[in-house]
Design a protein around this motif. Structure first.
Motif, PDB file in Angstrom:
ATOM      1  N   SER A  21      41.773 -11.667-166.530  1.00  0.00           N
ATOM      2  CA  SER A  21      41.993 -10.369-165.901  1.00  0.00           C
ATOM      3  C   SER A  21      43.458  -9.989-166.038  1.00  0.00           C
ATOM      4  O   SER A  21      44.331 -10.857-166.087  1.00  0.00           O
ATOM      5  CB  SER A  21      41.643 -10.414-164.415  1.00  0.00           C
ATOM      6  OG  SER A  21      40.293 -10.750-164.212  1.00  0.00           O
ATOM      7  N   GLY A  55      36.440   3.704-173.184  1.00  0.00           N
ATOM      8  CA  GLY A  55      35.591   2.524-173.349  1.00  0.00           C
ATOM      9  C   GLY A  55      35.315   2.109-174.787  1.00  0.00           C
ATOM     10  O   GLY A  55      34.564   1.146-175.019  1.00  0.00           O
ATOM     11  N   SER A  70      36.651  -5.273-171.367  1.00  0.00           N
ATOM     12  CA  SER A  70      36.198  -4.191-170.503  1.00  0.00           C
ATOM     13  C   SER A  70      37.363  -3.776-169.610  1.00  0.00           C
ATOM     14  O   SER A  70      38.383  -4.477-169.542  1.00  0.00           O
ATOM     15  CB  SER A  70      34.993  -4.624-169.661  1.00  0.00           C
ATOM     16  OG  SER A  70      35.347  -5.719-168.831  1.00  0.00           O
ATOM     17  N   ARG A  71      37.208  -2.661-168.933  1.00  0.00           N
ATOM     18  CA  ARG A  71      38.280  -2.200-168.048  1.00  0.00           C
ATOM     19  C   ARG A  71      37.688  -1.460-166.863  1.00  0.00           C
ATOM     20  O   ARG A  71      36.597  -0.883-166.951  1.00  0.00           O
ATOM     21  CB  ARG A  71      39.285  -1.319-168.797  1.00  0.00           C
ATOM     22  CG  ARG A  71      38.751  -0.029-169.327  1.00  0.00           C
ATOM     23  CD  ARG A  71      39.743   0.659-170.264  1.00  0.00           C
ATOM     24  NE  ARG A  71      40.828   1.330-169.548  1.00  0.00           N
ATOM     25  CZ  ARG A  71      41.856   1.925-170.154  1.00  0.00           C
ATOM     26  NH1 ARG A  71      41.947   1.900-171.476  1.00  0.00           N
ATOM     27  NH2 ARG A  71      42.790   2.540-169.449  1.00  0.00           N
ATOM     28  N   ASP A  72      38.432  -1.489-165.770  1.00  0.00           N
ATOM     29  CA  ASP A  72      38.083  -0.735-164.582  1.00  0.00           C
ATOM     30  C   ASP A  72      39.232   0.233-164.350  1.00  0.00           C
ATOM     31  O   ASP A  72      40.309  -0.170-163.885  1.00  0.00           O
ATOM     32  CB  ASP A  72      37.909  -1.676-163.389  1.00  0.00           C
ATOM     33  CG  ASP A  72      37.449  -0.958-162.137  1.00  0.00           C
ATOM     34  OD1 ASP A  72      37.677   0.264-162.016  1.00  0.00           O
ATOM     35  OD2 ASP A  72      36.868  -1.622-161.256  1.00  0.00           O
ATOM     36  N   ASN A  73      39.031   1.479-164.708  1.00  0.00           N
ATOM     37  CA  ASN A  73      40.111   2.460-164.609  1.00  0.00           C
ATOM     38  C   ASN A  73      40.514   2.736-163.170  1.00  0.00           C
ATOM     39  O   ASN A  73      41.645   3.147-162.913  1.00  0.00           O
ATOM     40  CB  ASN A  73      39.709   3.764-165.303  1.00  0.00           C
ATOM     41  CG  ASN A  73      39.562   3.588-166.805  1.00  0.00           C
ATOM     42  OD1 ASN A  73      40.268   2.795-167.431  1.00  0.00           O
ATOM     43  ND2 ASN A  73      38.624   4.315-167.398  1.00  0.00           N
ATOM     44  N   THR A  74      39.606   2.510-162.236  1.00  0.00           N
ATOM     45  CA  THR A  74      39.944   2.744-160.823  1.00  0.00           C
ATOM     46  C   THR A  74      40.896   1.666-160.298  1.00  0.00           C
ATOM     47  O   THR A  74      41.573   1.875-159.293  1.00  0.00           O
ATOM     48  CB  THR A  74      38.695   2.769-159.950  1.00  0.00           C
ATOM     49  OG1 THR A  74      38.080   1.473-159.951  1.00  0.00           O
ATOM     50  CG2 THR A  74      37.695   3.802-160.458  1.00  0.00           C
ATOM     51  N   LYS A  75      40.904   0.515-160.977  1.00  0.00           N
ATOM     52  CA  LYS A  75      41.758  -0.594-160.545  1.00  0.00           C
ATOM     53  C   LYS A  75      42.891  -0.863-161.530  1.00  0.00           C
ATOM     54  O   LYS A  75      43.646  -1.826-161.343  1.00  0.00           O
ATOM     55  CB  LYS A  75      40.923  -1.863-160.388  1.00  0.00           C
ATOM     56  CG  LYS A  75      39.856  -1.776-159.312  1.00  0.00           C
ATOM     57  CD  LYS A  75      39.074  -3.087-159.217  1.00  0.00           C
ATOM     58  CE  LYS A  75      38.009  -3.007-158.131  1.00  0.00           C
ATOM     59  NZ  LYS A  75      37.216  -4.267-158.034  1.00  0.00           N
ATOM     60  N   ASN A  76      42.991  -0.037-162.567  1.00  0.00           N
ATOM     61  CA  ASN A  76      44.016  -0.253-163.599  1.00  0.00           C
ATOM     62  C   ASN A  76      43.976  -1.684-164.125  1.00  0.00           C
ATOM     63  O   ASN A  76      45.023  -2.328-164.323  1.00  0.00           O
ATOM     64  CB  ASN A  76      45.419   0.061-163.062  1.00  0.00           C
ATOM     65  CG  ASN A  76      45.626   1.538-162.780  1.00  0.00           C
ATOM     66  OD1 ASN A  76      44.944   2.389-163.354  1.00  0.00           O
ATOM     67  ND2 ASN A  76      46.545   1.850-161.896  1.00  0.00           N
ATOM     68  N   THR A  77      42.783  -2.170-164.369  1.00  0.00           N
ATOM     69  CA  THR A  77      42.587  -3.575-164.746  1.00  0.00           C
ATOM     70  C   THR A  77      41.769  -3.680-166.021  1.00  0.00           C
ATOM     71  O   THR A  77      40.806  -2.939-166.200  1.00  0.00           O
ATOM     72  CB  THR A  77      41.893  -4.339-163.614  1.00  0.00           C
ATOM     73  OG1 THR A  77      42.723  -4.289-162.437  1.00  0.00           O
ATOM     74  CG2 THR A  77      41.671  -5.797-163.988  1.00  0.00           C
ATOM     75  N   TYR A  79      39.801  -6.627-168.556  1.00  0.00           N
ATOM     76  CA  TYR A  79      39.209  -7.960-168.523  1.00  0.00           C
ATOM     77  C   TYR A  79      38.913  -8.431-169.943  1.00  0.00           C
ATOM     78  O   TYR A  79      38.702  -7.621-170.855  1.00  0.00           O
ATOM     79  CB  TYR A  79      37.905  -7.956-167.723  1.00  0.00           C
ATOM     80  CG  TYR A  79      38.036  -7.395-166.331  1.00  0.00           C
ATOM     81  CD1 TYR A  79      37.726  -6.061-166.073  1.00  0.00           C
ATOM     82  CD2 TYR A  79      38.455  -8.196-165.277  1.00  0.00           C
ATOM     83  CE1 TYR A  79      37.837  -5.537-164.798  1.00  0.00           C
ATOM     84  CE2 TYR A  79      38.577  -7.681-163.998  1.00  0.00           C
ATOM     85  CZ  TYR A  79      38.268  -6.349-163.763  1.00  0.00           C
ATOM     86  OH  TYR A  79      38.382  -5.835-162.499  1.00  0.00           O
TER      87      TYR A  79
END
Length: 121
Positions: A21, A55, A70-77, A79
């Motif tokens: 992460s 994505g 992958s990424r979570d744009n809401t968490k600026n993260t 993986y």
């Protein structure tokens, strides 16, 4: 200030899995591409995988089918799921992100500090 902090590396046996992460924090207006690179001892840093805001992904040929970014744009993260690990995957894994700190600024490239992945045979 912008920081990228990686986690999830470790020592694993061949055939095992890890999930890396990388979270971006600080003054962030928007993030464009995010990606993972790796550097093995005595070798140059190489691209492993990248992902756009929408994505779309791109992978190094030797990791296709085993690694998933992958990424979570809401968490600026971002993986990196790593499956079927091989000894040749041993390296320090770095995350990278193109970040715009304010609407006035252009995108700049930021790097994490790296996380060690060691695969034993």
């Amino acid at each position: 200030q912008v920081q990228l902090v990686e986690s999830g590396g470790g020592l694993v046996q061949a055939g095992g899995s890890l999930r890396l992460s990388c979270a971006a924090s600080g003054i962030i207006f928007s993030i464009d591409h995010m990606g993972w690179y790796r550097q093995a001892p005595g070798k140059q840093r190489e691209l492993v995988a990248t992902i756009t805001t929408g994505g779309s992904t791109n992978y190094k040929d030797s990791v296709k089918g085993r690694f998933t970014i992958s990424r979570d744009n809401t968490k600026n993260t971002v993986y990196l799921q790593i499956n079927s690990l091989k000894p040749e995957d041993t390296a320090v894994y770095y995350c990278n992100a193109e970040i715009r700190r304010t609407y006035r600024e252009s995108y700049q490239s930021y790097w994490g500090q790296g996380t060690q992945v060691t695969v034993s045979s």
